[in-house]
Design an enzyme around this catalytic site. Sequence first.
Site, short mmCIF file in Angstrom:
data_model
loop_
_atom_site.label_atom_id
_atom_site.label_comp_id
_atom_site.label_asym_id
_atom_site.label_seq_id
_atom_site.Cartn_x
_atom_site.Cartn_y
_atom_site.Cartn_z
N LYS A 113 0.97 -1.18 0.10
CA LYS A 113 0.04 0.00 -0.03
C LYS A 113 0.84 1.26 -0.13
CE LYS A 113 -2.33 -0.75 3.87
NZ LYS A 113 -1.52 -2.03 4.21
N ARG B 269 -9.07 1.15 9.04
CA ARG B 269 -8.55 -0.20 9.46
C ARG B 269 -9.70 -0.92 10.18
NH1 ARG B 269 -2.82 0.76 8.82
NH2 ARG B 269 -1.64 -1.34 9.27
N ARG C 58 12.09 -5.60 4.36
CA ARG C 58 11.66 -4.05 4.20
C ARG C 58 12.52 -3.16 4.98
NH1 ARG C 58 5.50 -1.98 4.95
NH2 ARG C 58 5.64 -2.81 7.03
N ARG D 21 11.79 -1.74 10.63
CA ARG D 21 10.78 -1.32 11.52
C ARG D 21 10.53 -2.35 12.55
NH1 ARG D 21 5.33 0.23 8.01
NH2 ARG D 21 4.47 -0.80 10.01
N ARG E 134 0.24 -8.95 13.38
CA ARG E 134 -0.44 -7.66 12.44
C ARG E 134 -1.48 -8.20 11.51
NH1 ARG E 134 4.59 -4.78 10.24
NH2 ARG E 134 2.96 -3.35 9.42
#
Length: 210
Positions: free
Chosen positions: A13, A88, A123, A156, A167
């Site tokens: 996203k 969300r 990431r 992160r 998550r």
Amino acid sequence: MNLILLGAPGAGKGTQAEIVCDKLGIPAISTGNILREAVKNGTEMGLKAKSFMDSGALVPDDVIIGIIKERLAQPDCSKGFILDGVPRTVAQAEALEEMGVDIDKVVDLEVADEVIMRRLSGRRVCSACGASYHLEFKPSREPDRCDRCSGPLIVRKDDEPATVRDRLAAYHEQTEPLVEFYRQRGKLVVVEGQDNIADTTALLLKALEA
Ligand code: AMP
């Protein structure tokens, strides 16, 4: 054009929002980036959000609704915006409706959980501006430096495997019902996330034209 990007954490996203906002000339609004900035600056909101974020849980709706109300009132949102990672929950989507925010399209970016687990381990994000990279799929030009602002790239905290699993569980439980919510309102378009970023962008732009 007022857009929402729906999809699991790691579906792409943020990456797609960055590309599409440049193409359409409208801001991308990421509640995740706003919250990370608040945590970094040690604000009251940041202190409230930190423990939820670190454990992979969603931050309470009242905090998110407050952030989004304030952000959408900024003048740069007058010609349109892309919401990345918000709403969300159904409560957040209903709050947007109550605010009178008119959404044109909701893109559901679909990627399988196994692919997401693999993606998030590579990431990296810029600790200064929030831009995202991937060691394999979207490397920065200089190792560990942001292409946009030269800030340092970091992993992160919530991209660690155990947190990613939490998550994803939060996504399936609390966010996935929004797919049906927006389908019923005739706003949903589904885009299959591809391994290649440009391929996903092409499908996304085509879906927006339809
Ligand atoms: P993201 O960068 O979008 O993956 O967001 C990182 C974390 O921030 C999430 O795991 C949540 O803890 C929190 N967060 C971001 N956006 C929202 C939202 N709309 N509702 C609840 N929590 C959020």
